[in-house]
Design a protein around this motif. Structure first.
Motif, mmCIF file in Angstrom:
data_model
loop_
_atom_site.group_PDB
_atom_site.id
_atom_site.type_symbol
_atom_site.label_atom_id
_atom_site.label_comp_id
_atom_site.label_asym_id
_atom_site.label_seq_id
_atom_site.Cartn_x
_atom_site.Cartn_y
_atom_site.Cartn_z
ATOM 1 N N UNK A 143 -44.755 18.218 -31.103
ATOM 2 C CA UNK A 143 -45.607 17.318 -31.357
ATOM 3 C C UNK A 143 -46.999 17.770 -31.271
ATOM 4 N N UNK A 144 -47.252 18.357 -29.930
ATOM 5 C CA UNK A 144 -48.633 18.919 -29.726
ATOM 6 C C UNK A 144 -49.116 20.010 -30.705
ATOM 7 N N UNK A 145 -48.189 20.691 -30.642
ATOM 8 C CA UNK A 145 -48.217 22.048 -31.418
ATOM 9 C C UNK A 145 -48.549 21.629 -32.884
ATOM 10 N N UNK A 146 -47.803 20.942 -33.361
ATOM 11 C CA UNK A 146 -47.906 20.490 -34.870
ATOM 12 C C UNK A 146 -49.312 19.616 -35.231
ATOM 13 N N UNK A 147 -50.021 19.084 -34.189
ATOM 14 C CA UNK A 147 -51.012 18.442 -34.214
ATOM 15 C C UNK A 147 -52.217 19.740 -34.046
ATOM 16 N N UNK A 148 -51.976 20.630 -33.552
ATOM 17 C CA UNK A 148 -52.845 21.901 -33.474
ATOM 18 C C UNK A 148 -52.768 22.298 -34.789
ATOM 19 N N UNK A 149 -51.640 22.488 -35.327
ATOM 20 C CA UNK A 149 -51.488 23.030 -36.703
ATOM 21 C C UNK A 149 -52.172 22.299 -37.946
ATOM 22 N N UNK A 150 -51.968 20.985 -37.674
ATOM 23 C CA UNK A 150 -52.634 19.865 -38.749
ATOM 24 C C UNK A 150 -54.310 20.079 -38.603
#
Length: 171
Positions: A143-150
């Motif tokens: 989840x945290x990494x996807x937020x960074x990608x976002x």
């Protein structure tokens, strides 16, 4: 923005789009010339083509830095280069691509609808090692990494839009 999947093995993806007041032919070089990406990124520090780029099959090496993940270099391959509509690349993983990034350019109301996507996996990456160390926290790590990608996608799309709409790019 939306993403699906909560585990790395699900190959979760995040995407966003923006409308650009410029035709796809003007936007295309801004997405296909990956060497421009470090100026738009807080993680990618530099990118070097390993031969000719940016056509399908072209290889490159990216040098990255992240506060939690450290510094690393990784190679990637352009997997789609269909000017001026689709550009995609995959990053090398331990056993398969560790990520896939892409841009879609669609003519829209006199401009371009630009969509960027990032998908994790299926191959192992540095994130996989973090998950191995804390398997009970996999969903939070993803989840945290996807937020960074976002956040990275949002920043990239805004930079491309500004560049494409600037008077310098129109000349």
């Amino acid at each position: 923005m939306e993403w699906t999947g909560a585990r790395y093995a699900d190959q979760p993806e995040v995407s966003a789009d923006t409308w650009i007041a410029a035709p796809p032919e003007r936007v295309w070089p801004l997405v296909a010339e990956l060497e421009r990406m470090p100026a738009r990124s807080t993680e990618l520090e530099s990118l070097t083509w390993l031969g000719d780029g940016p056509g399908a099959g072209a290889r490159f090496r990216g040098h990255n830095e992240h506060p939690s993940l450290g510094r690393w270099s990784v190679e990637g391959t352009v997997v789609e280069c269909d000017a001026p509509s689709r550009f995609a690349w995959e990053m090398d993983g331990e056993d398969a691509p560790s990520a896939r990034w892409s841009f879609d350019l669609v003519p829209d109301d006199g401009g371009t609808r630009l969509t960027q996507r990032a998908r994790m996996g299926p191959g192992r990456s540095g994130l996989s090692r973090a998950i191995d160390a804390m398997p009970d926290k996999e969903q939070k790590i993803v989840f945290v990494r996807l937020r960074e990608f976002e956040a990275a996608i949002t920043r990239t799309l805004e930079a491309i839009r500004a560049e494409a709409e600037s008077s310098d790019e129109r000349a």
